[in-house]
Design a protein around this motif. Structure first.
Motif, PDB file in Angstrom:
ATOM      1  N   PHE A  82       1.021  -1.310  -0.051  1.00 27.48           N
ATOM      2  CA  PHE A  82       0.006   0.134  -0.088  1.00 27.48           C
ATOM      3  C   PHE A  82       0.877   1.442   0.110  1.00 27.48           C
ATOM      4  O   PHE A  82       1.899   1.270   0.763  1.00 27.48           O
ATOM      5  CB  PHE A  82      -0.783   0.143   1.087  1.00 27.48           C
ATOM      6  CG  PHE A  82      -1.835  -1.105   1.484  1.00 27.48           C
ATOM      7  CD1 PHE A  82      -3.180  -1.091   0.988  1.00 27.48           C
ATOM      8  CD2 PHE A  82      -1.481  -2.288   2.144  1.00 27.48           C
ATOM      9  CE1 PHE A  82      -4.134  -1.960   1.077  1.00 27.48           C
ATOM     10  CE2 PHE A  82      -2.475  -3.234   2.092  1.00 27.48           C
ATOM     11  CZ  PHE A  82      -3.560  -3.337   1.588  1.00 27.48           C
ATOM     12  N   ASN A  83       0.469   2.316  -0.718  1.00 23.82           N
ATOM     13  CA  ASN A  83       1.077   3.642  -0.697  1.00 23.82           C
ATOM     14  C   ASN A  83       0.212   4.494   0.354  1.00 23.82           C
ATOM     15  O   ASN A  83      -0.930   4.413   0.257  1.00 23.82           O
ATOM     16  CB  ASN A  83       0.976   4.308  -2.006  1.00 23.82           C
ATOM     17  CG  ASN A  83       1.997   3.814  -2.957  1.00 23.82           C
ATOM     18  OD1 ASN A  83       3.128   3.419  -2.436  1.00 23.82           O
ATOM     19  ND2 ASN A  83       1.540   3.946  -4.298  1.00 23.82           N
ATOM     20  N   ILE A  84       0.862   5.232   1.404  1.00 21.22           N
ATOM     21  CA  ILE A  84       0.436   5.882   2.148  1.00 21.22           C
ATOM     22  C   ILE A  84      -0.037   7.282   1.700  1.00 21.22           C
ATOM     23  O   ILE A  84       0.796   7.951   1.165  1.00 21.22           O
ATOM     24  CB  ILE A  84       1.254   5.962   3.483  1.00 21.22           C
ATOM     25  CG1 ILE A  84       1.511   4.714   4.177  1.00 21.22           C
ATOM     26  CG2 ILE A  84       0.731   6.918   4.543  1.00 21.22           C
ATOM     27  CD1 ILE A  84       2.493   4.771   5.481  1.00 21.22           C
ATOM     28  N   LEU A  85      -1.223   7.509   1.807  1.00 22.36           N
ATOM     29  CA  LEU A  85      -1.777   8.783   1.021  1.00 22.36           C
ATOM     30  C   LEU A  85      -1.985   9.876   2.246  1.00 22.36           C
ATOM     31  O   LEU A  85      -1.723  11.058   2.018  1.00 22.36           O
ATOM     32  CB  LEU A  85      -3.025   8.434   0.605  1.00 22.36           C
ATOM     33  CG  LEU A  85      -3.344   7.718  -0.664  1.00 22.36           C
ATOM     34  CD1 LEU A  85      -4.717   7.647  -0.960  1.00 22.36           C
ATOM     35  CD2 LEU A  85      -2.497   8.007  -1.903  1.00 22.36           C
ATOM     36  N   ASN A  86      -2.386   9.339   3.429  1.00 19.54           N
ATOM     37  CA  ASN A  86      -2.537  10.391   4.596  1.00 19.54           C
ATOM     38  C   ASN A  86      -2.440   9.463   5.969  1.00 19.54           C
ATOM     39  O   ASN A  86      -2.804   8.250   6.000  1.00 19.54           O
ATOM     40  CB  ASN A  86      -4.019  11.159   4.436  1.00 19.54           C
ATOM     41  CG  ASN A  86      -4.004  12.101   5.477  1.00 19.54           C
ATOM     42  OD1 ASN A  86      -3.101  12.651   6.080  1.00 19.54           O
ATOM     43  ND2 ASN A  86      -5.330  12.531   5.920  1.00 19.54           N
ATOM     44  N   SER A  87      -1.881  10.340   6.819  1.00 13.91           N
ATOM     45  CA  SER A  87      -1.573   9.447   8.238  1.00 13.91           C
ATOM     46  C   SER A  87      -2.131  10.655   9.264  1.00 13.91           C
ATOM     47  O   SER A  87      -1.611  11.709   9.216  1.00 13.91           O
ATOM     48  CB  SER A  87      -0.409   8.968   8.345  1.00 13.91           C
ATOM     49  OG  SER A  87       0.732   9.813   8.644  1.00 13.91           O
ATOM     50  N   GLN A  88      -2.864  10.309  10.035  1.00 15.15           N
ATOM     51  CA  GLN A  88      -3.304  11.202  11.414  1.00 15.15           C
ATOM     52  C   GLN A  88      -3.384  10.563  12.666  1.00 15.15           C
ATOM     53  O   GLN A  88      -3.598   9.351  12.801  1.00 15.15           O
ATOM     54  CB  GLN A  88      -4.921  11.407  10.959  1.00 15.15           C
ATOM     55  CG  GLN A  88      -5.246  12.012   9.554  1.00 15.15           C
ATOM     56  CD  GLN A  88      -6.684  12.410   9.561  1.00 15.15           C
ATOM     57  OE1 GLN A  88      -7.443  11.613  10.273  1.00 15.15           O
ATOM     58  NE2 GLN A  88      -7.125  13.345   8.403  1.00 15.15           N
ATOM     59  N   ASN A  89      -2.573  11.156  13.483  1.00 17.91           N
ATOM     60  CA  ASN A  89      -2.367  10.735  14.787  1.00 17.91           C
ATOM     61  C   ASN A  89      -3.869  11.241  15.576  1.00 17.91           C
ATOM     62  O   ASN A  89      -4.186  12.465  15.701  1.00 17.91           O
ATOM     63  CB  ASN A  89      -1.535  11.513  15.489  1.00 17.91           C
ATOM     64  CG  ASN A  89      -1.290  11.343  16.835  1.00 17.91           C
ATOM     65  OD1 ASN A  89      -1.884  10.534  17.533  1.00 17.91           O
ATOM     66  ND2 ASN A  89      -0.310  11.920  17.600  1.00 17.91           N
ATOM     67  N   LYS A  90      -4.718  10.027  15.775  1.00 19.83           N
ATOM     68  CA  LYS A  90      -6.072  10.528  16.359  1.00 19.83           C
ATOM     69  C   LYS A  90      -6.046  11.414  17.781  1.00 19.83           C
ATOM     70  O   LYS A  90      -5.276  10.831  18.681  1.00 19.83           O
ATOM     71  CB  LYS A  90      -6.835   9.157  16.744  1.00 19.83           C
ATOM     72  CG  LYS A  90      -8.086   9.404  16.989  1.00 19.83           C
ATOM     73  CD  LYS A  90      -8.989   8.135  17.167  1.00 19.83           C
ATOM     74  CE  LYS A  90     -10.499   8.669  17.724  1.00 19.83           C
ATOM     75  NZ  LYS A  90     -10.991   7.314  18.427  1.00 19.83           N
ATOM     76  N   ASP A  91      -6.607  12.387  17.701  1.00 17.53           N
ATOM     77  CA  ASP A  91      -6.866  13.356  19.000  1.00 17.53           C
ATOM     78  C   ASP A  91      -5.584  13.963  19.546  1.00 17.53           C
ATOM     79  O   ASP A  91      -5.345  14.380  20.392  1.00 17.53           O
ATOM     80  CB  ASP A  91      -7.504  12.629  20.138  1.00 17.53           C
ATOM     81  CG  ASP A  91      -8.863  12.219  19.574  1.00 17.53           C
ATOM     82  OD1 ASP A  91      -9.413  12.874  19.094  1.00 17.53           O
ATOM     83  OD2 ASP A  91      -9.368  11.339  20.395  1.00 17.53           O
ATOM     84  N   GLU A  92      -4.077  13.540  18.628  1.00 16.44           N
ATOM     85  CA  GLU A  92      -3.204  14.082  18.788  1.00 16.44           C
ATOM     86  C   GLU A  92      -2.503  13.591  20.353  1.00 16.44           C
ATOM     87  O   GLU A  92      -1.720  14.161  20.792  1.00 16.44           O
ATOM     88  CB  GLU A  92      -2.947  15.802  18.977  1.00 16.44           C
ATOM     89  CG  GLU A  92      -3.337  16.300  17.462  1.00 16.44           C
ATOM     90  CD  GLU A  92      -2.317  15.860  16.291  1.00 16.44           C
ATOM     91  OE1 GLU A  92      -1.067  15.760  16.876  1.00 16.44           O
ATOM     92  OE2 GLU A  92      -2.669  15.590  15.292  1.00 16.44           O
ATOM     93  N   ARG A  93      -3.046  12.359  20.566  1.00 17.59           N
ATOM     94  CA  ARG A  93      -2.535  11.899  21.880  1.00 17.59           C
ATOM     95  C   ARG A  93      -1.450  10.856  21.711  1.00 17.59           C
ATOM     96  O   ARG A  93      -0.921  10.260  22.656  1.00 17.59           O
ATOM     97  CB  ARG A  93      -3.640  11.251  22.682  1.00 17.59           C
ATOM     98  CG  ARG A  93      -4.873  12.189  22.798  1.00 17.59           C
ATOM     99  CD  ARG A  93      -6.190  11.580  23.339  1.00 17.59           C
ATOM    100  NE  ARG A  93      -5.754  10.712  24.533  1.00 17.59           N
ATOM    101  CZ  ARG A  93      -6.716   9.725  24.788  1.00 17.59           C
ATOM    102  NH1 ARG A  93      -7.856   9.521  24.327  1.00 17.59           N
ATOM    103  NH2 ARG A  93      -6.199   8.951  26.003  1.00 17.59           N
TER     104      ARG A  93
END
Length: 105
Positions: A82-93
């Motif tokens: 898989f190519n990563i399109l977007n990664s998000q740290n949920k709630d910045e925790r």
């Protein structure tokens, strides 16, 4: 985060430029880390262009937080990549990481 839903072992890999046997440049995969994850299909479609069929599949991958994951990394799950399109740290925790990725066929 419920650990029971993280049932897929994925590998984050880094792609860098290296040399092949002939002295040319080639992409070299380097192991970054392993993580347990949940992989959910989000969308998929097929396109027929120039007498060829092109398939796209987008997935949402949820795993424990791993510092340093960017769109320059790739994910390997068994024989799939898989190519990563977007990664998000949920709630910045720093606990959960949500990744939108496109499967490489």
């Amino acid at each position: 985060m419920r650990a029971g839903t993280l049932r897929n072992k994925i590998e984050f890999i880094t792609i860098s430029d290296g040399q092949d046997e002939m002295g040319g440049t080639a992409e070299v995969e380097t192991h970054f880390c392993y993580s347990m994850a949940e992989i959910k299909p989000v969308s998929g479609n097929e396109k027929f262009v120039a007498n060829q069929v092109f398939t796209e599949a987008t997935c949402q991958i949820r795993c424990r937080y791993v510092a340093g994951i960017t769109t320059k990394h790739k994910i390997k799950f068994g024989d799939r990549k898989f190519n990563i399109l977007n990664s998000q740290n949920k709630d910045e925790r720093g606990i959960e990481l949500y990744i939108i990725a496109k499967e490489i066929f």
